[in-house]
Design a protein around this motif. Sequence first.
Motif, short mmCIF file in Angstrom:
data_model
loop_
_atom_site.label_atom_id
_atom_site.label_comp_id
_atom_site.label_asym_id
_atom_site.label_seq_id
_atom_site.Cartn_x
_atom_site.Cartn_y
_atom_site.Cartn_z
N VAL A 33 0.70 -1.34 0.09
CA VAL A 33 0.16 -0.03 0.00
C VAL A 33 0.76 1.15 0.01
CG1 VAL A 33 -1.82 1.30 1.41
CG2 VAL A 33 -1.79 -1.16 1.16
N ILE A 54 2.17 1.93 -3.40
CA ILE A 54 1.25 2.39 -4.05
C ILE A 54 0.79 3.97 -4.05
CG2 ILE A 54 -1.25 2.32 -4.77
CD1 ILE A 54 -1.10 -0.92 -4.10
N ASN A 55 0.85 4.14 -2.87
CA ASN A 55 0.45 5.54 -2.33
C ASN A 55 1.68 6.65 -2.43
OD1 ASN A 55 -2.16 5.12 -2.10
ND2 ASN A 55 -1.87 4.31 -0.23
N ASN A 103 -4.11 1.38 -9.99
CA ASN A 103 -4.72 2.24 -8.99
C ASN A 103 -5.95 2.65 -9.30
OD1 ASN A 103 -2.74 1.77 -6.84
ND2 ASN A 103 -1.98 3.68 -7.21
N TRP A 111 -8.97 -4.19 -8.94
CA TRP A 111 -7.57 -4.62 -8.44
C TRP A 111 -7.45 -3.99 -7.09
CZ3 TRP A 111 -3.19 -1.72 -7.14
CH2 TRP A 111 -2.08 -2.56 -7.02
N ARG A 112 -7.51 -2.81 -6.89
CA ARG A 112 -7.10 -2.12 -5.75
C ARG A 112 -8.11 -2.91 -4.53
NH1 ARG A 112 -4.60 2.45 -4.59
NH2 ARG A 112 -5.28 3.66 -2.72
N ASP A 113 -9.21 -3.17 -4.94
CA ASP A 113 -10.13 -3.93 -3.57
C ASP A 113 -9.30 -5.06 -3.45
OD1 ASP A 113 -11.89 -2.07 -3.50
OD2 ASP A 113 -13.38 -3.14 -4.81
#
Length: 71
Positions: free
Chosen positions: A4, A7-8, A29, A34-36
């Motif tokens: 995470v 990603i952020n 993203n 995919w994010r879930d």
Amino acid sequence: MGLVNLINVPPVHLNAIFDEIQTRIKDMNEDPEWRDKMIDYETRMLEKEQEAEEKGMQKGIASATVSGIKN
């Protein structure tokens, strides 16, 4: 939470490879499915860590109790 965080994290512009990877991450993203999946994965990993920690603590308490009784 490492995934995470990756990603952020704000973009880093070191070379074309980093730019390509970050573009791919940005595209992923934007895909809610995919994010879930990634959020579910991170949640399951955290739950497993907490379960392992709890089992370790219980085992430690049981071991300490047995040692106390022996003494």
